[in-house]
Every structure is written in C-alpha cells, then in structure tokens.
Design an enzyme around this catalytic site. Structure first.
Site, PDB file in Angstrom:
ATOM      1  N   SER A   1      -1.341   5.687   3.980  1.00  0.00           N
ATOM      2  CA  SER A   1      -2.216   4.540   4.209  1.00  0.00           C
ATOM      3  C   SER A   1      -3.170   4.416   3.036  1.00  0.00           C
ATOM      4  CB  SER A   1      -3.010   4.736   5.512  1.00  0.00           C
ATOM      5  OG  SER A   1      -3.869   5.862   5.395  1.00  0.00           O
ATOM      6  N   LYS A   2      -4.016   3.404   3.071  1.00  0.00           N
ATOM      7  CA  LYS A   2      -4.948   3.204   1.959  1.00  0.00           C
ATOM      8  C   LYS A   2      -5.881   4.391   1.777  1.00  0.00           C
ATOM      9  CE  LYS A   2      -4.995  -1.830   1.718  1.00  0.00           C
ATOM     10  NZ  LYS A   2      -5.823  -3.056   1.759  1.00  0.00           N
TER      11      LYS A   2
END
Length: 511
Positions: A270-271
């Site tokens: 994920s980010k």
C-alpha cells in the site's frame, strides 16, 4: 471473466526443458531475444511496474536482445496523455531504455479485428448473441453450483441465423473443452489448468473493439516477442492467451510470471509501504542508481551480493534466480542503499544529481534559484563532508543550507539556546583571531580554535558548538572547521559578527 487456477505443479527441471523447446521453435523465426514492457497509462509508473520493466530490460540487454515498449491504451476512458508522459519520464529517470518507438495498442485495433475475423473464418471462434440478462443468469447459476466456468457455451455450435433480430454479436474463442492447458513458467514452474474450467473468452466485443486478451497476443506476436516477463497476477491470463496462440498456430513465447511486491509485514503493498509512483521516489531524494539496485534485489538473488553496478546486473540477471514468494518492500533498506550510493558517488557527479533533483522536491527551488559558479564551488568543496551525513538528496540539500543562507541567518531553537552571552563573548574573541589569518582553511582555523581552548582550559565542544550555531543556525552540520573553510573568511566573519551584534542588541548589518 477470470479463469481460476485449478492445478499447479512447481517442477522447474521439466519446465526448463520445455521452455527451451518452445524457445527453439521461436528462434527458428527470430534469433533475437525480445522482451516487452506493456504498462496501461491509467496512472503513474508504480514501483511494481518499474521492477517489471527493469527485469525485462536486464534480461534483454544481457543477451544482446531488444526490449520494446507497448502502451496498452485500449481503455480510452482511463488512459491519459499525462499518464503516458509519467511512464516515459519515470523509465527515463531510472535509466531503462527501450528499442524503437513506443507501440500504442489502440492504434492497432484494425489488426486485432482482422485476427478475430481470421479465427472466425477458420472455425476457431464463433459469434455469440447472448444478451446481458442471459449472461447474468449464467454467472449466477455458476456461482450457485460452484463452477468456475461462467459461460455455458450456448452459441458455440448454433447457426448465427438463429440470432435475435437487430442484436450485435461478440466473437468468442472456441476453446478446447477437454484436456488441459499448461504453462511451463520460468519462475512458477509447471502450472496446469483443466480446460473444462476455462470459458470461451470474448475476443471482439459487440461494438467491434478487441479485448485485452486478443490484443496482447496479436501485439506480442507481431512484435516478435520471445519472452513475456510480467507479474504473477497475469498468470491465469497466460493460460487464456496460450489458447489463442494455439488456435492461431503461432509459437507461444516463453513466460515468466514474477511474484508481486508486498509490504514489510507481508500484506499487500500500500502507499504506507511504498506503493508510490517512481516520481515520488525522485521527489523523496532517491538516486536512480540506488532505486534500480534496490528493485533488482526485490525477488531476485545472486548469491549474497547486494550492491550491483549496471554492468554487473546485466551480466548476472537470469529468470531462474527469481524466487516464487512475494518480495517485501523495506524503506529502511532502500534508504541505506541510497546512502551508500551518495557516499561513494564522485563529488561532481553528486552535485549534478542534486541540481537535477532540486525542481522535483519541495523547497528545492530555494537552492536552484541561487545557483551560480561561486556557490557551486562552495558546494563542491563541502561535498565530501556533506555526503557522509546524508541518506537522501533531500538530506543532502538540507545540509547545504548553511552555505547559501542569507544573513543574518535564521537560528533554530536549539541553536539560539547555545548562543548565550558568554558564548558570544568567546565568539567575539575568536573573530579577532580569525581576522588575522592570512591563508584561510580548515587547518588554519582549527589551529586558532585549538590554541584558544588550550589557553582557556575548556573543551573543544564548548567552543565548537556555539560556533556551529552562529555559522549554520543549527546544532548539527559537517565538522566545524570544514564549515569555516566552505564558507570562506569573509562570510564566516560576517555571520559571527551578526550574532555578536544581535546579542548586544545592536541592529545587524551586513559586513
């Protein structure tokens, strides 16, 4: 509609032999190894895509082959020019080059339709007139019965004359109903799907536009691609595409499906883990050579070696050394590697990298606007001590602030606390002694300071820290004598005068 993998054997010994036979058939038509990177321009070049591009590039370059770039822009609603530009710029920044001009998939739609019609004429495809309502009923029935095959083949052997009036058809592949479809994958091993569980996939939509599955096969064949290296989220697509190749009588490229990248905790990237665009890593101050080195080690190994020059990567990279487990992204390792490349870079090379990076991160323009030959000379002189303290170009940039700060320089709170009246009195004494130096250097300023501390009977740090605060506005910097040398005599004395005058409540003026 995605097929599901039913049976998966991981037998590398057999798969290697089979892949060599496949490649032998392909080589008869084309002796050159050809890979391709085929991103969809619907967003930035993400880190997983960058690694896929790197693996394709290394494999081709290591075999005197070609890597082609294909922009898969058939999704017209989501494909944008800005995304294309971001992909091209990201690849260029990473140093990943491609051969020839980029191929734009949408522009080849007529060729894709031609092949679909060719399959139809040969009896290897058929027109399907199932309505959206019928397709929804088929999917629901398949789910109720636990079947992976969603389409029931109702138009497979029917005459098109039975079609409802005015209804447009799709063209479906007449896939084999029995037996199995297998891929001898260079990374995953032998992977097998039972044909009874695979749908007759759509090749051409009712509006005449080709599907992704058909377009990829036709483009890879026409581009003479010999090796398809991509993420293992495309593994099931490989089975479907192989059926299209076989229906057309075309040789099947060698396939290598590489595991995806996960976060440090093993969860989907994920980010917060690092699922960012390549441009974000540039903005965070990473060097392309460091990111390239980090990416090549995400899932690929070559003994215990961690640091690779580009030439070493090209010579060593092979598909058989890619692991089957997802790689784990670790920012701390990337930062450590980046720090290594900063420390070992030539000073002039590092200054050039810093200048190029300035427009890409916040506050960088503050330095870019001040660049002139005099400042460049100062930065270059200070680079040996600056780069030893930095892990990113942003940290390097922050370390340069003392060199180009305007007088009177801004002091942070910790620096202010050091500049007591007593400390400023010591600085005032040192100003007089510094003024007498005829040959300004780190050595000559150190000689003055050490003579003072020996006579005063104080520790060096008690003098060096207030000097650092007055000269840089901070409590951390390169060695204080390196700072004095980098600033030069006039600027150093001016900054010290400023702080003494401020301490005496005398308005500061530039010397």
């Amino acid at each position: 509609m995605r097929a599901r993998q039913v049976k998966r054997d991981t037998i590398h010994t057999n798969s290697a032999d089979t892949c060599q036979r496949n490649y032998g058939r392909r080589a008869a038509m084309n002796d050159t190894v050809v890979t391709r990177f085929a991103p969809s321009p619907t967003g930035f070049l993400h880190i997983g895509g960058a690694r896929t591009a790197l693996f394709n590039w290394l494999y081709a370059r290591g075999r005197n082959g070609k890597m082609l770039l294909r922009i898969e822009d058939t999704d017209r609603e989501r494909s944008t020019k800005s995304a294309v530009d971001a992909i091209l710029e990201g690849l260029g920044w990473l140093g990943i080059t491609w051969d020839g001009q980029p191929i734009y998939q949408f522009s080849r739609a007529a060729r894709h339709r031609e092949v679909a019609e060719q399959l139809l004429a040969a009896g290897r495809a058929y027109r399907c007139y199932a309505s959206p309502e019928e397709l929804a009923e088929m999917r629901e029935a398949a789910r109720r019965e636990g079947r992976t095959k969603l389409y029931d083949g109702r138009w497979r052997d029917r005459d098109p004359s039975e079609a409802p009036s005015g209804m447009n058809s799709v063209i479906r592949l007449k896939a084999p109903l029995h037996g199995e479809t297998a891929i001898d994958d260079q990374v995953q091993g032998r992977v097998v799907w039972q044909n009874e569980n695979l749908d007759d996939l759509v090749l051409l939509r009712s509006d005449g536009t080709p599907t992704y599955m058909l377009a990829v096969v036709v483009d890879d064949h026409d581009m003479k691609v010999t090796h398809i290296i991509r993420g293992d989220d495309h593994l099931t697509n490989g089975a479907r595409q192989k059926q299209i190749y076989e229906a057309l009588g075309w040789p099947v490229p060698i396939m290598a499906h590489i595991p995806l990248i996960h976060g440090p905790d093993g969860s989907k990237l994920s980010k917060r883990h690092g699922a960012l665009g390549v441009d974000a890593y540039r903005a965070m101050g990473y060097l392309p050579v460091a990111l390239r080195n980090y990416l090549v080690r995400l899932g690929w190994s070559h003994g215990d070696q961690e640091i690779f020059s580009t030439e070493e990567m090209i010579a060593a990279f092979d598909l058989g050394q890619i692991g089957r487990s997802p790689a784990r992204f670790d920012f701390s390792k990337l930062e450590s590697l980046n720090g290594y490349y900063i420390r070992t870079a030539a000073d002039t090379e590092l200054l050039g990298a810093l200048e190029k990076a300035l427009p890409h991160f916040a506050a960088g323009c503050a330095l870019a606007g001040k660049m002139n030959p005099t400042l460049r000379a100062k930065l270059l002189a200070a680079m040996p001590s600056l780069k030893d303290r930095a892990k990113t170009l942003i940290e390097l940039f922050e370390g340069t602030r003392f060199l180009w700060a305007e007088r009177p320089i801004h002091l942070d709170e910790k620096a202010k606390a050091l500049l007591t009246p007593d400390a400023c009195a010591v600085i005032d004494t040192l100003i007089q002694r510094f003024s007498a130096i005829t040959s300004w250097s780190a050595a000559s300023t150190e000689e003055v300071v050490r003579a003072y501390v020996d006579k005063a009977g104080v520790k060096l740090g008690a003098v060096a820290q207030p000097l650092r605060a007055a000269l840089t506005g901070r409590t951390t910097s390169p060695g204080i004598f390196d700072v004095l040398a980098a600033l030069g005599k006039e600027e150093s004395l001016g900054r010290l005068y400023d702080q003494v005058r401020i301490a005496d409540d005398i308005p500061s003026s530039k010397s």
